[in-house]
Design an enzyme around this catalytic site. Sequence first.
Site, mmCIF file in Angstrom:
data_model
loop_
_atom_site.group_PDB
_atom_site.id
_atom_site.type_symbol
_atom_site.label_atom_id
_atom_site.label_comp_id
_atom_site.label_asym_id
_atom_site.label_seq_id
_atom_site.Cartn_x
_atom_site.Cartn_y
_atom_site.Cartn_z
ATOM 1 C CD GLU A 1 -3.021 -1.176 2.167
ATOM 2 O OE1 GLU A 1 -2.852 -0.454 3.175
ATOM 3 O OE2 GLU A 1 -4.029 -1.899 2.007
ATOM 4 C CD GLU B 1 -3.743 -6.055 3.048
ATOM 5 O OE1 GLU B 1 -4.604 -5.234 3.450
ATOM 6 O OE2 GLU B 1 -2.513 -5.898 3.232
#
Length: 839
Positions: free
Chosen positions: A338, A455
């Site tokens: 991220e 995720e």
Amino acid sequence: MHLSGLKKMMRMMVVLILALAQCETNSDSYDADEERFMTGARALEDHTGAPEERFTTGARASEDHTGAPEERSTAGHARYLQRNTNLALKTLSAPCVLAHLSPEFPDGLAGQDIHRNNKEINKTFTLFLKYNSLKYFQLTHAVKKRKQNVFTALETSVKTGETPELSLNDVEEDKSEVQLKKVSEDVQVIVNARETAGHLQHFWRSTGLCPPSPHTSARPFLLSQDETLNLALIGTLPHGAVAQVRVHWLLDLVQGSLENGFPRYDFSQLDSLLDHLHNYHLRPGLELMGNPGNLFTDMENHTQVIWWRDLVAHTARRYIGRYGLEWVSSWLWETWNEPDHHDFDNLNFTLQGFLNYFDACSAGLKEVSESLVLGGPGGSCHPPNFFTFCWAILQHCHNGSSYFTPGKPPTIDFISFHKKGSSEADSILDQELDTINTITTNYPSLRHLPMVNDEADFLKGWWRVLEWRADARYAALVVRSVYIHQLAQATHTHQLAQTTLPHINLISFDNAFLNYRPSFFEQRTMMARFQINCTTPRQVQLVKKPAYTIMGLLSLLGDHYLTTILRGLSHPRLSVISSCRRCQLPSIQTTTRIKGTPERHTWKNVNRNGEVKRKSEEANGRWEATVVLSLSNGSESSTRETLTARVSLALPRHLLGEELFVVSYQLGLGQLGPYQAWLDLGRPQEPTRHQLAYMRSFEGADRSGPHKVLVTRPNLSWWVRLTLPDVRVIHVCQRLTVTPGQVVGVRTLSVTSADVLLTWSDARLNTRCVLKYEVERSLAGRAGPYIGLYHHQVTDNNFWYSLPVLHGSRTVQGWYRVRVVTYWGTKGPFSPPVYHHVG
């Protein structure tokens, strides 16, 4: 329940204690069950003992206990008695107890497995009450339901007519205590097992975790006993149910320093973690994330870009030398997690610096071997604004210029992103397909790449305390997610994306975290961790949640999916997955690879979705079919809605005249799990050994069967009643004509002097039709004699063995061995014994 009823129940418990007292007290066979039963029985008999063993007025205050103090006390005693009655019922299967019940006790029942003698066990319970003047004892609805689930006391009817029916779940409910609302007419689920519809990739076999802050101190967490035990349990789910663990900040386990102007690295801490994963056949999702020794500050600096490339190449070479190219080339190497959140561990990444970092990662891996794969950007990748790094990487790989090969874009082998739900599963697929549509439209040269959602959790924030993460609602959501993704893969279309798109090659539920107190069950974890600091030494104890159990059940799915048709009033929350293994059938779909895909993007013949190939299973195994049914209401509380489904399985004709064995597993409303047991114990933060044993007695799924069926017609059908939320897994196996194979790789992990975690591998078994594992221990020596440690089902590839007393004269030191028992009762040879030393 009236006080007179409590006294009668106490009398029954005392009688059973007297029977147990005549058993051999020094036997290891039933230590755990005897202790948790006898401790509870003593507390019930004289209301003495430690405070945690007594349930008196005020000992268990909770929001649902109302009324006068006497009523609350009575209710607390009643529930605790009901729980211990369940343990008493389990203890009835011990040969030493059966021998003292009655002279009329059926011959040959003692010592047989409890789950294979449902009718006899219920008869035993009746005889027990009769011969101890307790015929008037009536179980409440809760105990009756648990008794039905534990012993699978279900009416079974097998017919061999045109459509044989196997009634696995047609049990009359107690309408006086629980009102069930039927929401639809019967639904017929027709599964065609006469031909396969395509290959079923087990794309869900991944999880992940992150060490707590500060990231530069990752070692105390990642190498702790807590995490070692957590990963060992995950790695010993049956049949490689989880194959990858994606861990943040791994490179912070590498110690870096400058010597004579050049970086030097110490990999010993990372070695320890990766060795542990390798021992349990877990691949690391290796994110190139971290800053060894804080050596890196500016990735626009040419020297540091070269250093980073060399660090990546050195890391790859090191572990190829340690584990071999075949294993390391099955890893998913990935860029910084991220990046648009700018958590860069003292690295000041500009956009250009991050692109240079990506080029260095790619160049370092390809310098070592073209078979190593790198993916990214590993971010949320929402519409461009805040998420500039995510889209910039994709643009760079589409038509950019690499730092190391000017004029050519860098190589990227798969695209990873994160799409999460809103306490449900369906929106995850919607977001994934929207993102894939955007990628294939804006970056057409990347459209052939595998897509990974690593995720794919149902709600962001693993630390959020939510009750649905503790019980079967989470398990039902896992099945729902697998179902909708498989449906999308099978059809390559979706209501939001009508064009053919690359499908998702891997999803990860990202649930390998470890909880922290006082939230033991309600965070996004697979285990409940209890850190017990009141003992010397400190100890950690783990209890398996339904989130763990459901992964093992899904491993029973085969390698080909089957066509399934629903008839009648279908339920929007109903999910059905059907499959077969060793199908020996024609397939109506020969490939899932998109036409025109370059060969190098098929992941180079390495099975990266976690499906473990077992040569012995393929060579010697027989036909299996698995049907998974789930009724999920997301994170909502149970509405007690029910759906009755008639499942019809059209069998291949080569099975005519063969014996099949049918087993049904359930996780749902009807099961009292470890979370509910913990609540009944009053939410202890540092549970006693008795309380831990009590919670563990409710781990796993309830099982019905095995039921033997002789196939005379090529159809098999049964009724299944689902109550929201519910998961049912029906496993049908053809009898194996050879031995099931040998358990290998037995290991012991020390917990305390009175606790040991035993783990093993099923890699050499040639069947997944496993009834249980038998674990034996010898104090005398390697040659024995050996004594069985457990008499009820152990179906995972692990066993947490605990003695009743922590600091007694006995320890768990000794020799251990394990063997498998199949649905049809065949036993494999024992594993080579291993010695566990306490010292």
